[in-house]
Enzyme design. Structure first.
Site, PDB file in Angstrom:
ATOM      1  N   HIS A  43      98.866 -71.550  26.920  1.00 44.60           N
ATOM      2  CA  HIS A  43      99.377 -70.384  26.867  1.00 44.60           C
ATOM      3  C   HIS A  43     100.795 -70.237  27.106  1.00 44.60           C
ATOM      4  CE1 HIS A  43      98.753 -71.508  31.092  1.00 44.60           C
ATOM      5  NE2 HIS A  43      99.627 -70.674  31.457  1.00 44.60           N
ATOM      6  N   HIS A  54     107.702 -71.190  26.993  1.00 40.50           N
ATOM      7  CA  HIS A  54     107.282 -72.368  26.834  1.00 40.50           C
ATOM      8  C   HIS A  54     105.671 -72.796  26.872  1.00 40.50           C
ATOM      9  CE1 HIS A  54     107.356 -72.638  31.245  1.00 40.50           C
ATOM     10  NE2 HIS A  54     106.565 -73.546  31.100  1.00 40.50           N
TER      11      HIS A  54
END
Length: 176
Positions: free
Chosen positions: A48, A131
């Protein structure tokens, strides 16, 4: 108003975050980036991109948090994951973008503002660094580049951290 995130977890408290969640194909490609990486690898179902980490929140805050999620515009952006990165202090290896679309920064800002307006207290990061964690306790970076992964990001979720060995680390509570 929610208590500060530094309070200990107890009954009726959850460790929560909002994130963009990749589809199965993107998750499979991310898993492929882990080949040859030493460290504690993120499981495929757990990939995620965190937009806001809320820390510990009381269970009674969940309706407000779901309402915040439902008031946000559904994301509709293309992200191109095309680089490795690391947070050396954390020994964390990640996949990210050389060129982050403004729409992602706008979504993260809208979410933060909606949370504050709803009285949700959480520790905000000083800078949003989008990220996807590939591995924790990673001591080295891969030496090769990778083919860009194109991700049509449209799944925004409210998720909870859990301890479920072998079943994934996170549980989606609500999605948009």
């Amino acid at each position: 108003m929610s208590p500060a995130p530094s309070e200990p977890r107890g009954p009726g408290r959850h460790r929560l975050f909002y994130a963009l969640w990749p589809d199965a194909l993107v998750a499979e490609k991310l898993e492929g980036l882990q080949a040859g990486v030493a460290g504690k690898k993120t499981q495929r179902q757990d990939f995620h991109l965190t937009l806001a980490f809320l820390g510990e929140q009381p269970a009674q805050a969940l309706p407000v948090l779901e309402s915040v999620l439902n008031r946000l515009s559904r994301p509709d952006m293309t992200l191109v994951l095309d680089r490795y990165g690391c947070f050396k202090r954390l020994d964390l290896l990640w996949a990210g973008m050389n060129s982050v679309p403004q729409a992602l920064f706008d979504l993260q800002l809208s979410l933060s503002m909606a949370l504050r307006a709803s009285g949700i207290v959480f520790k905000q990061e000083t800078a949003f660094r989008p990220h996807i964690t590939l591995a924790r306790k990673a001591k080295t970076m891969p030496e090769t580049d990778f083919s860009p992964i194109v991700w049509s990001a449209y799944s925004l979720v409210l998720a909870r951290s859990e301890s479920m060995p072998g079943e994934g680390r996170y549980r989606i509570l609500a999605s948009r």
